[in-house]
Design a protein around this motif. Structure first.
Motif, PDB file in Angstrom:
ATOM      1  N   SER A 195       0.832  -1.208   0.000  1.00  0.00           N
ATOM      2  CA  SER A 195       0.000   0.000   0.000  1.00  0.00           C
ATOM      3  C   SER A 195       0.860   1.250   0.000  1.00  0.00           C
ATOM      4  CB  SER A 195      -0.922  -0.002   1.222  1.00  0.00           C
ATOM      5  OG  SER A 195      -1.785  -1.108   1.215  1.00  0.00           O
ATOM      6  N   GLN A 196       1.925   1.243   0.812  1.00  0.00           N
ATOM      7  CA  GLN A 196       2.798   2.414   0.882  1.00  0.00           C
ATOM      8  C   GLN A 196       3.554   2.601  -0.423  1.00  0.00           C
ATOM      9  OE1 GLN A 196       2.580   4.041   3.881  1.00  0.00           O
ATOM     10  NE2 GLN A 196       3.663   5.787   2.998  1.00  0.00           N
ATOM     11  N   THR A 197       3.977   1.496  -1.039  1.00  0.00           N
ATOM     12  CA  THR A 197       4.669   1.576  -2.319  1.00  0.00           C
ATOM     13  C   THR A 197       3.767   2.169  -3.386  1.00  0.00           C
ATOM     14  OG1 THR A 197       6.094  -0.308  -1.788  1.00  0.00           O
ATOM     15  CG2 THR A 197       5.837   0.238  -4.116  1.00  0.00           C
ATOM     16  N   SER A 198       2.506   1.757  -3.398  1.00  0.00           N
ATOM     17  CA  SER A 198       1.550   2.294  -4.365  1.00  0.00           C
ATOM     18  C   SER A 198       1.406   3.807  -4.205  1.00  0.00           C
ATOM     19  CB  SER A 198       0.191   1.609  -4.183  1.00  0.00           C
ATOM     20  OG  SER A 198      -0.766   2.156  -5.051  1.00  0.00           O
ATOM     21  N   ALA A 199       1.273   4.268  -2.962  1.00  0.00           N
ATOM     22  CA  ALA A 199       1.161   5.709  -2.717  1.00  0.00           C
ATOM     23  C   ALA A 199       2.449   6.422  -3.092  1.00  0.00           C
ATOM     24  CB  ALA A 199       0.824   5.951  -1.245  1.00  0.00           C
ATOM     25  N   CYS A 200       3.586   5.805  -2.776  1.00  0.00           N
ATOM     26  CA  CYS A 200       4.884   6.411  -3.080  1.00  0.00           C
ATOM     27  C   CYS A 200       5.064   6.596  -4.583  1.00  0.00           C
ATOM     28  CB  CYS A 200       5.994   5.523  -2.512  1.00  0.00           C
ATOM     29  SG  CYS A 200       7.653   6.204  -2.679  1.00  0.00           S
ATOM     30  N   ASN A 201       4.705   5.575  -5.353  1.00  0.00           N
ATOM     31  CA  ASN A 201       4.850   5.661  -6.802  1.00  0.00           C
ATOM     32  C   ASN A 201       3.999   6.774  -7.404  1.00  0.00           C
ATOM     33  OD1 ASN A 201       6.659   3.515  -6.879  1.00  0.00           O
ATOM     34  ND2 ASN A 201       5.062   1.994  -7.252  1.00  0.00           N
ATOM     35  N   ARG A 202       2.905   7.090  -6.751  1.00  0.00           N
ATOM     36  CA  ARG A 202       1.996   8.120  -7.262  1.00  0.00           C
ATOM     37  C   ARG A 202       2.384   9.518  -6.800  1.00  0.00           C
ATOM     38  NH1 ARG A 202      -0.249  11.792  -8.772  1.00  0.00           N
ATOM     39  NH2 ARG A 202      -2.460  12.180  -9.235  1.00  0.00           N
ATOM     40  N   LEU A 203       2.907   9.646  -5.584  1.00  0.00           N
ATOM     41  CA  LEU A 203       3.013  10.962  -4.958  1.00  0.00           C
ATOM     42  C   LEU A 203       4.432  11.513  -4.841  1.00  0.00           C
ATOM     43  CD1 LEU A 203       0.440  10.377  -2.064  1.00  0.00           C
ATOM     44  CD2 LEU A 203       0.061  11.633  -4.201  1.00  0.00           C
ATOM     45  N   HIS A 204       5.429  10.677  -4.925  1.00  0.00           N
ATOM     46  CA  HIS A 204       6.787  11.147  -4.633  1.00  0.00           C
ATOM     47  C   HIS A 204       7.669  11.176  -5.872  1.00  0.00           C
ATOM     48  CE1 HIS A 204       5.833   9.763  -0.305  1.00  0.00           C
ATOM     49  NE2 HIS A 204       5.601  11.050  -0.436  1.00  0.00           N
TER      50      HIS A 204
END
Length: 231
Positions: free
Chosen positions: A132-141
């Motif tokens: 879940s954190q990787t998915s958010a990271c790929n989108r936001l960072h």
């Protein structure tokens, strides 16, 4: 000590149930352990290798959705959903050693041993947090932040400052063009955080990488420690 943190964190009784069925194996970089549509036949406990869970789009584009190292096991679906086929590809990202176990044998022990079952259910929660954190990271960072996060993940999960990985393969894992990885890696090298040559990356300044990474690495590591390794 097996040097896989999950196995080392098990109770002595649970580990002894698994131990006779754990087979040492050397894994070669780029090898596909499972393909979309496969059933999981073996689970893998990495020791000094690094494995990737890859999501493949219809147009052939790829993105790493999970990373599996020495605090993980590859093949969660084998004990969570039985013999249902997977939809991802599992690839050896960094060569090295692992322990493998037949999925049917592990599933049987998982059902019989309550303490082992509770532990691996907590691991599944931690691994879902990573995805879940990787998915958010790929989108936001930014790419530079994501590259720092990935290098920290790789260094922690192999316990080595030396990472043998081409920029092309790293670009595929991050879902970007190679030119973007080259530019980001050059900036990290100019700042003294890493050194790299063809196919080789050395972590020179881990605290510096942590300072330049997003919060995602820290959040995931804290979740692993809280759920699995906190004494």
């Amino acid at each position: 000590m097996t040097y896989n943190r999950l196995l080392d964190a098990l109770s002595a009784e649970s580990y002894e149930r698994l131990r006779p069925h754990l087979i040492p194996i050397h894994l070669t970089q780029g090898t596909s352990l499972h393909l979309p549509g496969d059933n999981i036949k073996y689970l893998y406990f990495p020791i000094d290798c690094l494995l990737s869970i890859i999501t493949i789009m219809e147009d052939g584009a790829t993105m790493e959705s999970g990373i599996v190292g020495n605090q993980d096991v590859l093949g969660v679906s084998a004990f969570m959903s039985g013999s249902l086929p997977i939809r991802t590809e599992h690839v050896v990202q960094i060569a090295g050693t692992a322990l493998k176990i037949d999925a049917e044998i592990f599933r049987r022990i998982f059902i019989q041993d309550q303490l082992l079952r509770q532990f691996f259910l907590k691991y599944t929660q931690a691994f879902i947090a990573q995805i879940s954190q990787t998915s958010a990271c790929n989108r936001l960072h930014s790419l530079e932040q994501r590259l720092c996060r990935w290098l920290l993940e790789a260094q922690a999960r192999t316990e080595s400052d030396h990472i043998e990985l081409t920029q092309q393969f790293l670009a595929q894992m991050l879902g970007v063009r190679r030119a973007g990885v080259t530019q980001a890696a050059q900036k990290l090298q100019d700042n003294g955080l890493i050194s790299y040559s063809r196919g080789h990356i050395n972590v020179c300044d881990r605290p510096g990488l942590e300072a330049n990474a997003c919060e995602c690495y820290r959040i995931v590591q804290e979740e692993y420690e809280r759920l699995l390794f906190k004494k």
